[in-house]
Design a protein around this motif. Structure first.
Motif, PDB file in Angstrom:
ATOM      1  N   PRO A 144       0.739  -1.028   0.015  1.00  0.00           N
ATOM      2  CA  PRO A 144      -0.061   0.039   0.076  1.00  0.00           C
ATOM      3  C   PRO A 144       0.801   1.385   0.065  1.00  0.00           C
ATOM      4  O   PRO A 144       1.948   1.334   0.527  1.00  0.00           O
ATOM      5  CB  PRO A 144      -0.986  -0.163   1.395  1.00  0.00           C
ATOM      6  N   GLU A 145       0.347   2.277  -0.608  1.00  0.00           N
ATOM      7  CA  GLU A 145       1.149   3.387  -0.816  1.00  0.00           C
ATOM      8  C   GLU A 145       1.630   4.091   0.449  1.00  0.00           C
ATOM      9  O   GLU A 145       2.722   4.630   0.482  1.00  0.00           O
ATOM     10  CB  GLU A 145       0.407   4.631  -1.557  1.00  0.00           C
ATOM     11  N   GLU A 146       0.778   3.955   1.392  1.00  0.00           N
ATOM     12  CA  GLU A 146       1.021   4.724   2.670  1.00  0.00           C
ATOM     13  C   GLU A 146       2.304   4.310   3.705  1.00  0.00           C
ATOM     14  O   GLU A 146       2.715   4.796   4.232  1.00  0.00           O
ATOM     15  CB  GLU A 146      -0.275   4.784   3.293  1.00  0.00           C
ATOM     16  N   ILE A 147       2.708   2.833   3.208  1.00  0.00           N
ATOM     17  CA  ILE A 147       3.567   2.427   4.256  1.00  0.00           C
ATOM     18  C   ILE A 147       5.013   2.281   3.502  1.00  0.00           C
ATOM     19  O   ILE A 147       5.795   1.521   3.939  1.00  0.00           O
ATOM     20  CB  ILE A 147       2.969   0.887   4.843  1.00  0.00           C
ATOM     21  N   ARG A 148       5.144   2.468   2.019  1.00  0.00           N
ATOM     22  CA  ARG A 148       6.112   2.099   1.420  1.00  0.00           C
ATOM     23  C   ARG A 148       7.251   3.266   1.076  1.00  0.00           C
ATOM     24  O   ARG A 148       8.043   3.145   0.269  1.00  0.00           O
ATOM     25  CB  ARG A 148       5.764   1.248   0.312  1.00  0.00           C
ATOM     26  N   ASN A 149       6.973   4.405   1.850  1.00  0.00           N
ATOM     27  CA  ASN A 149       7.599   5.629   1.341  1.00  0.00           C
ATOM     28  C   ASN A 149       9.094   5.408   1.755  1.00  0.00           C
ATOM     29  O   ASN A 149       9.916   6.277   1.073  1.00  0.00           O
ATOM     30  CB  ASN A 149       6.985   6.924   2.025  1.00  0.00           C
ATOM     31  N   VAL A 150       9.313   4.573   2.773  1.00  0.00           N
ATOM     32  CA  VAL A 150      10.926   4.661   3.139  1.00  0.00           C
ATOM     33  C   VAL A 150      11.659   4.097   1.970  1.00  0.00           C
ATOM     34  O   VAL A 150      13.065   4.300   1.822  1.00  0.00           O
ATOM     35  CB  VAL A 150      11.023   3.706   4.213  1.00  0.00           C
ATOM     36  N   LEU A 151      11.292   3.544   0.944  1.00  0.00           N
ATOM     37  CA  LEU A 151      11.842   3.085  -0.256  1.00  0.00           C
ATOM     38  C   LEU A 151      12.624   4.074  -0.936  1.00  0.00           C
ATOM     39  O   LEU A 151      13.407   3.941  -1.798  1.00  0.00           O
ATOM     40  CB  LEU A 151      10.958   2.124  -1.273  1.00  0.00           C
TER      41      LEU A 151
END
Lengths: 345, 345
Positions: free
Chosen positions: A304-311
């Motif tokens: 889901p978009e909201e949890i993968r920003n660390v990438l």
């Protein structure tokens, strides 16, 4: 200086160990805080830090408000200390989330102490140092020793604390499904480092580029700020962050063929965001786009978009680190800076 | 190009006419809105705009929260449009203050329309164009035709709208004493333009300077952002704004002897703010300090701090305008830019 022998490089490429610890620490500690949270009747949240951790706060506040519906804002700790009235709402029960790698940054400690003296609400601390002054002050502390660094510029510490605040927020609103999915991030981070290591070096080592603009909207704006700060600290290159659509309102006057525009694209608003990158490309700028798919750096995470920003982080950190070495600088020791800022307040 | 023949220069030095109109318009129109305000039970405020008017919003939100105690934030209109959930609190009655010189900026219009469709609260519009789309949308509109400009870069329009929002806020909380005192600002502005015209030109025309950093805290941060944008738009010079204490957390790595640091000093927190300028001076930077007294540019206004911030603007606008001409550029027509940004949204 050999890139691979710098501490910063080693800290960047090994960071997913700290990601893993961050998620585990939150899983173990959030349940104990959950009762306090539910009975706390929190009406607003403030995320604070200095420099990198202020930028982390910008992304965290945006995500926190989206997930919880509670009005949330990021405030630099220096501003919170100097101008509490302009920043802490009256007559409201506030959760202050104070973020500091060292846990000893003077403004952050002073802002928390003043907040507590005024009895304004609950304090949550996120840090990489369990024995730090801040860790002792928090009503709840999330401590991730694996994020500690020898370098002055924050890389894996930032990512570890960012993941912690993401998982913490999801946990508070009983979205343990998201926390479970986050367990896939370390492997995805390693894959991204392997796949795009050479892309990052190629752009980083291109000294024809004389200015960087990092564009990110929503939760990604704070990450764009952080990527821009890495470029300044490690490479002494002009760089600035902007919200995507804001870039057209003035800053684009600075675009030249020696400009590198780095776009942290979302999935849901990519049409509007991509249009800005396309327009800057026609003005002659170089473009690097990052996102889930159909970008130059693809995560292909299926999360889901909201949890993968660390990438977004490792590739941009590598870009700065390799530019630093290519410019003959030492990425481990930025000009004028120390790892912890101590002021008499 | 002769500096004095540029539209921008003429608009800067004649701006106090627009200041006067702004104060008068607010005096005449706020009472009609006051009843609606008192019965509106507003629980939070959002100030929005794009570019310059987003920066205006940053200062306005800080001032509004200090004066009213109501949680207030600034959000770029593009972000408000793309990410309403991260920015508009649920279950709260919001006052949205939309600021736009032209009243036609596409993101601002779109953000207001979406806000109104969702029935989230009241809309106040501040603009220089009475016939504009935004002016028609507001529940209340503050319109200042004397702030209109031929130049693309906003100078007197910005100052006029900034004064309007200051007087409007003071009026809402029945501080008509402050609005009365603001009537002295046009004369003080003219005096400051006369006294410091040559200082502004001298620094502006010094092309040994290759980067500008504008430091401002509290209400003054948004003004530091605006001063920095003028430098980019008119002179294509690297420039960035920072909160005073934030500058030590990374950005100061960029300080060199060719750096000009411009400090918008407060009275009440000047010890902390001045310490940053002193430290940057020891690192070799050039310093320009502005403030009420004991600074390089003194206002000597004897007005309360919260209403005299507009006095920082003319000298900094003149500095950018004279640098533009000294670099052989046309300050009236910045690279790549148009006066109104229109997107298909």
């Amino acid at each position: 200086m050999d890139l691979q022998r710098t501490e910063t490089y080693q800290e960047i490429i090994s960071q997913t160990i700290a990601w893993e610890e961050a998620i585990n620490v939150v899983r173990q500690t959030t349940p104990a805080f959950h009762t306090q949270w539910q009975s706390g009747h929190i009406t607003n949240a403030i995320f604070t830090g200095c420099g990198s951790t202020y930028y982390l706060s910008l992304s965290a506040a945006s995500f926190f408000q989206e997930m919880t519906g509670i009005p949330s804002r990021a405030v630099p700790a220096g501003e919170l200390y100097l101008y509490p009235q302009a920043n802490i709402p009256d007559r409201e029960r506030t959760m202050l989330v104070a973020i500091s790698r060292s846990g000893g940054t003077s403004e952050t400690v002073a802002a928390v102490q003043r907040f507590q003296r005024q009895g304004s609400g609950i304090v949550v601390v996120i840090s990489n140092y369990p024995d730090s002054p801040l860790a002792q002050l928090g009503d709840h502390a999330i401590l991730i020793p694996a994020g500690r660094e020898k370098s002055v510029a924050q890389t894996r510490s930032f990512a570890s604390m960012y993941l912690a605040v993401t998982a913490f927020t999801a946990g508070l609103v009983n979205r343990n499904d998201l926390v479970d999915e986050m367990a896939g991030l370390p492997a995805l981070g390693n894959r991204s480092i392997n796949n795009y290591h050479d892309t990052a070096r190629e752009i980083g080592e291109n000294l024809d580029i004389d200015r960087f603009y990092f564009l990110g909207s929503g939760d990604r704006y704070g990450l764009a700020c952080e990527a821009s700060l890495k470029m300044k600290e490690m490479t002494l290159t002009h760089s600035e962050p902007f919200h995507f659509l804001e870039f057209r309102h003035g800053p684009m006057a600075m675009v030249t063929p020696s400009s590198q525009i780095v776009g942290l694209l979302s999935e849901t608003r990519r049409t509007h965001e991509k249009a800005v990158l396309d327009e800057m490309h026609t003005l002659g700028a170089r473009i690097l786009s990052l996102g889930e798919s159909e970008t130059m750096v693809n995560f292909d995470s299926r999360l889901p978009e909201e949890i993968r920003n660390v990438l977004y982080l490792p590739v941009l950190q590598l870009l700065a680190c390799s530019r630093s070495v290519a410019k003959g600088l030492n990425p481990d020791q930025p000009a004028h800076l120390n790892a912890v800022v101590s002021l008499d307040l």
